[in-house]
Write a protein that holds these residues in place. Structure first.
Motif, PDB file in Angstrom:
ATOM      1  N   ASP A  67       0.802  -1.216   0.000  1.00 14.32           N
ATOM      2  CA  ASP A  67       0.000   0.000   0.000  1.00 14.32           C
ATOM      3  C   ASP A  67       0.839   1.272   0.000  1.00 14.32           C
ATOM      4  OD1 ASP A  67      -2.321  -1.606   0.228  1.00 14.32           O
ATOM      5  OD2 ASP A  67      -2.001  -1.756   2.393  1.00 14.32           O
ATOM      6  N   VAL A  68       0.360   2.273  -0.718  1.00 14.50           N
ATOM      7  CA  VAL A  68       0.912   3.617  -0.655  1.00 14.50           C
ATOM      8  C   VAL A  68       0.029   4.383   0.332  1.00 14.50           C
ATOM      9  CG1 VAL A  68       1.352   5.749  -1.935  1.00 14.50           C
ATOM     10  CG2 VAL A  68       1.739   3.530  -3.028  1.00 14.50           C
ATOM     11  N   LEU A  69       0.650   4.896   1.394  1.00 17.91           N
ATOM     12  CA  LEU A  69      -0.111   5.597   2.425  1.00 17.91           C
ATOM     13  C   LEU A  69       0.340   7.050   2.532  1.00 17.91           C
ATOM     14  CD1 LEU A  69      -0.103   2.881   5.260  1.00 17.91           C
ATOM     15  CD2 LEU A  69      -1.849   3.284   3.516  1.00 17.91           C
ATOM     16  N   GLU A  70      -0.503   7.853   3.163  1.00 20.74           N
ATOM     17  CA  GLU A  70      -0.160   9.262   3.377  1.00 20.74           C
ATOM     18  C   GLU A  70       0.706   9.450   4.616  1.00 20.74           C
ATOM     19  OE1 GLU A  70      -3.692  11.634   3.309  1.00 20.74           O
ATOM     20  OE2 GLU A  70      -4.208  10.996   1.287  1.00 20.74           O
ATOM     21  N   SER A  71       1.047   8.349   5.273  1.00 18.28           N
ATOM     22  CA  SER A  71       1.933   8.396   6.435  1.00 18.28           C
ATOM     23  C   SER A  71       3.031   7.342   6.258  1.00 18.28           C
ATOM     24  CB  SER A  71       1.139   8.127   7.715  1.00 18.28           C
ATOM     25  OG  SER A  71       0.538   6.855   7.647  1.00 18.28           O
ATOM     26  N   GLU A  72       4.073   7.472   7.071  1.00 14.85           N
ATOM     27  CA  GLU A  72       5.171   6.502   7.008  1.00 14.85           C
ATOM     28  C   GLU A  72       4.667   5.117   7.417  1.00 14.85           C
ATOM     29  OE1 GLU A  72       8.175   7.951   9.679  1.00 14.85           O
ATOM     30  OE2 GLU A  72       9.033   9.265   8.139  1.00 14.85           O
ATOM     31  N   GLN A  73       5.342   4.092   6.906  1.00 19.33           N
ATOM     32  CA  GLN A  73       5.040   2.715   7.277  1.00 19.33           C
ATOM     33  C   GLN A  73       6.309   2.080   7.827  1.00 19.33           C
ATOM     34  OE1 GLN A  73       2.661   0.504   4.246  1.00 19.33           O
ATOM     35  NE2 GLN A  73       3.026   2.329   3.011  1.00 19.33           N
ATOM     36  N   GLN A  74       6.150   1.113   8.695  1.00 11.28           N
ATOM     37  CA  GLN A  74       7.292   0.402   9.265  1.00 11.28           C
ATOM     38  C   GLN A  74       7.272  -1.060   8.827  1.00 11.28           C
ATOM     39  OE1 GLN A  74       9.927   0.937  11.554  1.00 11.28           O
ATOM     40  NE2 GLN A  74       9.604   3.134  11.262  1.00 11.28           N
ATOM     41  N   VAL A  75       8.414  -1.534   8.350  1.00 12.12           N
ATOM     42  CA  VAL A  75       8.612  -2.969   8.176  1.00 12.12           C
ATOM     43  C   VAL A  75       9.404  -3.389   9.410  1.00 12.12           C
ATOM     44  CG1 VAL A  75       9.634  -4.789   6.776  1.00 12.12           C
ATOM     45  CG2 VAL A  75       8.594  -2.801   5.658  1.00 12.12           C
ATOM     46  N   ARG A  76       8.776  -4.187  10.256  1.00 13.47           N
ATOM     47  CA  ARG A  76       9.392  -4.599  11.513  1.00 13.47           C
ATOM     48  C   ARG A  76      10.310  -5.811  11.291  1.00 13.47           C
ATOM     49  NH1 ARG A  76       4.175  -4.244  11.991  1.00 13.47           N
ATOM     50  NH2 ARG A  76       3.878  -6.458  12.411  1.00 13.47           N
ATOM     51  N   PRO A  77      11.248  -6.012  12.202  1.00 12.19           N
ATOM     52  CA  PRO A  77      12.093  -7.205  12.095  1.00 12.19           C
ATOM     53  C   PRO A  77      11.244  -8.471  12.052  1.00 12.19           C
ATOM     54  CG  PRO A  77      13.002  -5.690  13.696  1.00 12.19           C
ATOM     55  CD  PRO A  77      11.646  -5.151  13.319  1.00 12.19           C
ATOM     56  N   GLY A  78      11.661  -9.411  11.234  1.00  4.91           N
ATOM     57  CA  GLY A  78      10.933 -10.668  11.096  1.00  4.91           C
ATOM     58  C   GLY A  78      11.459 -11.471   9.916  1.00  4.91           C
ATOM     59  N   ARG A  79      10.988 -12.710   9.833  1.00  5.46           N
ATOM     60  CA  ARG A  79      11.407 -13.610   8.748  1.00  5.46           C
ATOM     61  C   ARG A  79      10.284 -13.725   7.728  1.00  5.46           C
ATOM     62  NH1 ARG A  79      15.822 -16.664   9.242  1.00  5.46           N
ATOM     63  NH2 ARG A  79      14.982 -18.503   8.257  1.00  5.46           N
ATOM     64  N   PHE A  80      10.678 -13.702   6.458  1.00  3.59           N
ATOM     65  CA  PHE A  80       9.737 -13.780   5.359  1.00  3.59           C
ATOM     66  C   PHE A  80      10.141 -14.932   4.444  1.00  3.59           C
ATOM     67  CE2 PHE A  80       9.802  -9.489   6.874  1.00  3.59           C
ATOM     68  CZ  PHE A  80       8.479  -9.067   6.825  1.00  3.59           C
ATOM     69  N   ALA A  81       9.176 -15.741   4.082  1.00  4.93           N
ATOM     70  CA  ALA A  81       9.432 -16.814   3.121  1.00  4.93           C
ATOM     71  C   ALA A  81       9.444 -16.205   1.722  1.00  4.93           C
ATOM     72  CB  ALA A  81       8.347 -17.882   3.224  1.00  4.93           C
ATOM     73  N   ALA A  82      10.415 -16.592   0.926  1.00  3.83           N
ATOM     74  CA  ALA A  82      10.454 -16.179  -0.478  1.00  3.83           C
ATOM     75  C   ALA A  82       9.630 -17.199  -1.260  1.00  3.83           C
ATOM     76  CB  ALA A  82      11.890 -16.119  -0.977  1.00  3.83           C
ATOM     77  N   THR A  83       8.357 -16.889  -1.475  1.00  2.00           N
ATOM     78  CA  THR A  83       7.455 -17.858  -2.095  1.00  2.00           C
ATOM     79  C   THR A  83       7.686 -17.988  -3.593  1.00  2.00           C
ATOM     80  OG1 THR A  83       5.753 -16.173  -2.386  1.00  2.00           O
ATOM     81  CG2 THR A  83       5.675 -17.484  -0.364  1.00  2.00           C
ATOM     82  N   ARG A  84       8.269 -16.973  -4.187  1.00  2.00           N
ATOM     83  CA  ARG A  84       8.570 -16.993  -5.621  1.00  2.00           C
ATOM     84  C   ARG A  84       9.831 -16.186  -5.867  1.00  2.00           C
ATOM     85  NH1 ARG A  84       4.217 -14.949  -9.893  1.00  2.00           N
ATOM     86  NH2 ARG A  84       5.298 -15.824 -11.646  1.00  2.00           N
ATOM     87  N   ILE A  85      10.745 -16.725  -6.634  1.00  2.00           N
ATOM     88  CA  ILE A  85      11.979 -16.018  -6.977  1.00  2.00           C
ATOM     89  C   ILE A  85      12.054 -15.961  -8.502  1.00  2.00           C
ATOM     90  CG2 ILE A  85      14.488 -15.973  -6.777  1.00  2.00           C
ATOM     91  CD1 ILE A  85      14.157 -17.657  -4.187  1.00  2.00           C
ATOM     92  N   ILE A  86      12.049 -14.749  -9.025  1.00  2.05           N
ATOM     93  CA  ILE A  86      12.026 -14.552 -10.473  1.00  2.05           C
ATOM     94  C   ILE A  86      13.205 -13.679 -10.885  1.00  2.05           C
ATOM     95  CG2 ILE A  86      10.700 -13.589 -12.401  1.00  2.05           C
ATOM     96  CD1 ILE A  86       8.192 -13.963 -10.659  1.00  2.05           C
ATOM     97  N   ARG A  87      13.816 -14.034 -11.999  1.00  2.00           N
ATOM     98  CA  ARG A  87      14.875 -13.209 -12.587  1.00  2.00           C
ATOM     99  C   ARG A  87      14.284 -12.441 -13.759  1.00  2.00           C
ATOM    100  NH1 ARG A  87      20.278 -14.752 -11.815  1.00  2.00           N
ATOM    101  NH2 ARG A  87      20.451 -16.221 -10.107  1.00  2.00           N
ATOM    102  N   ARG A  88      14.558 -11.137 -13.799  1.00  6.20           N
ATOM    103  CA  ARG A  88      14.040 -10.298 -14.883  1.00  6.20           C
ATOM    104  C   ARG A  88      15.130  -9.361 -15.363  1.00  6.20           C
ATOM    105  NH1 ARG A  88       8.417  -8.467 -12.220  1.00  6.20           N
ATOM    106  NH2 ARG A  88       7.305 -10.396 -12.555  1.00  6.20           N
ATOM    107  N   GLN A  89      14.985  -8.990 -16.630  1.00  8.96           N
ATOM    108  CA  GLN A  89      15.883  -7.990 -17.192  1.00  8.96           C
ATOM    109  C   GLN A  89      15.050  -6.795 -17.629  1.00  8.96           C
ATOM    110  OE1 GLN A  89      18.127  -8.145 -21.137  1.00  8.96           O
ATOM    111  NE2 GLN A  89      19.703  -8.644 -19.628  1.00  8.96           N
ATOM    112  N   GLU A  90      15.449  -5.629 -17.187  1.00 13.37           N
ATOM    113  CA  GLU A  90      14.758  -4.399 -17.542  1.00 13.37           C
ATOM    114  C   GLU A  90      15.607  -3.640 -18.552  1.00 13.37           C
ATOM    115  OE1 GLU A  90      13.433  -0.429 -15.125  1.00 13.37           O
ATOM    116  OE2 GLU A  90      13.180  -2.368 -14.121  1.00 13.37           O
ATOM    117  N   LEU A  91      14.944  -3.148 -19.574  1.00 13.18           N
ATOM    118  CA  LEU A  91      15.629  -2.398 -20.621  1.00 13.18           C
ATOM    119  C   LEU A  91      15.529  -0.924 -20.304  1.00 13.18           C
ATOM    120  CD1 LEU A  91      17.062  -2.624 -23.365  1.00 13.18           C
ATOM    121  CD2 LEU A  91      14.829  -2.453 -24.434  1.00 13.18           C
ATOM    122  N   GLY A  92      16.660  -0.256 -20.293  1.00 15.61           N
ATOM    123  CA  GLY A  92      16.683   1.177 -19.987  1.00 15.61           C
ATOM    124  C   GLY A  92      16.646   2.020 -21.231  1.00 15.61           C
TER     125      GLY A  92
END
Length: 192
Positions: free
Chosen positions: A80-105
């Motif tokens: 979400d984009v909010l009108e106030s700051e957000q906090q990502v607190r310490p914790g463990r997250f499972a990487a449910t999907r890992i994707i490699r991408r190439q972006e063209l500049g």
């Protein structure tokens, strides 16, 4: 009989070239992280108001205008984009999907060189500009996207790590060590 054997050998070699390369050394940029990979947020990270992500480089949160774009960096994103700051607190997250991408500049503008009239007349090329073909190459960015999941912090969406913008001949995916160096003490990527 020998002709069939040679045809089978040739076709086998052709299809073997199409097989994916199994890189087992974690220090290579083409090492595929396993599905059991975890992302560990070690310190609180503040997402600024009116945005959904923060950029990390050298273990620090960096403003986009201070980012060294040609070196490895990561971005942590929430839903979400909010009108106030957000906090990502310490914790463990499972990487449910890992994707490699190439972006063209953006394609850099070619450098045009023109000869002066005396030299141009001598070589009979007065109307043709010279273009440096080596600079007529688009920049690319190789990224590894980690789709994150946590029951405690479901708003945390993704971690993206990039090897840095580079021309096609030099572009590379970031290694695990480069990603962890960009994240520093704030976040770590762990292989289980």
């Amino acid at each position: 009989m020998n002709l069939r054997f040679l045809a089978a050998l040739a076709s086998g070699s052709f299809f073997a070239g199409c097989a994916p390369i199994n890189v087992t050394d974690v220090s290579f940029s083409y090492f595929h992280l396993p599905t059991s990979t975890m992302v560990d947020v070690r310190q609180p990270i503040t997402i600024p108001k009116e945005t959904a992500h923060v950029t990390l480089q050298d273990g620090q949160v960096v403003a986009i205008d201070r980012l060294r774009r040609y070196e490895p960096f990561c971005e942590l994103e929430v839903n979400d984009v909010l009108e106030s700051e957000q906090q990502v607190r310490p914790g463990r997250f499972a990487a449910t999907r890992i994707i490699r991408r190439q972006e063209l500049g953006a394609q850099p503008q070619p450098v045009r060189l023109t000869a002066n009239t005396v030299t141009a007349n001598e070589i009979n090329a007065a109307s043709a500009p010279w273009i440096l073909a080596a600079l007529d190459d688009a920049l690319r960015l190789n990224q590894v996207h980690f789709r994150l999941q946590s029951a405690v912090q479901p708003n945390v969406r993704e971690l993206r790590c990039a090897g840095g913008w580079a021309f096609t001949s030099n572009v590379a995916y970031p290694t695990l060590a480069e990603m962890n160096r960009a994240l520093g003490a704030l976040v770590s990527i762990e292989i289980n």
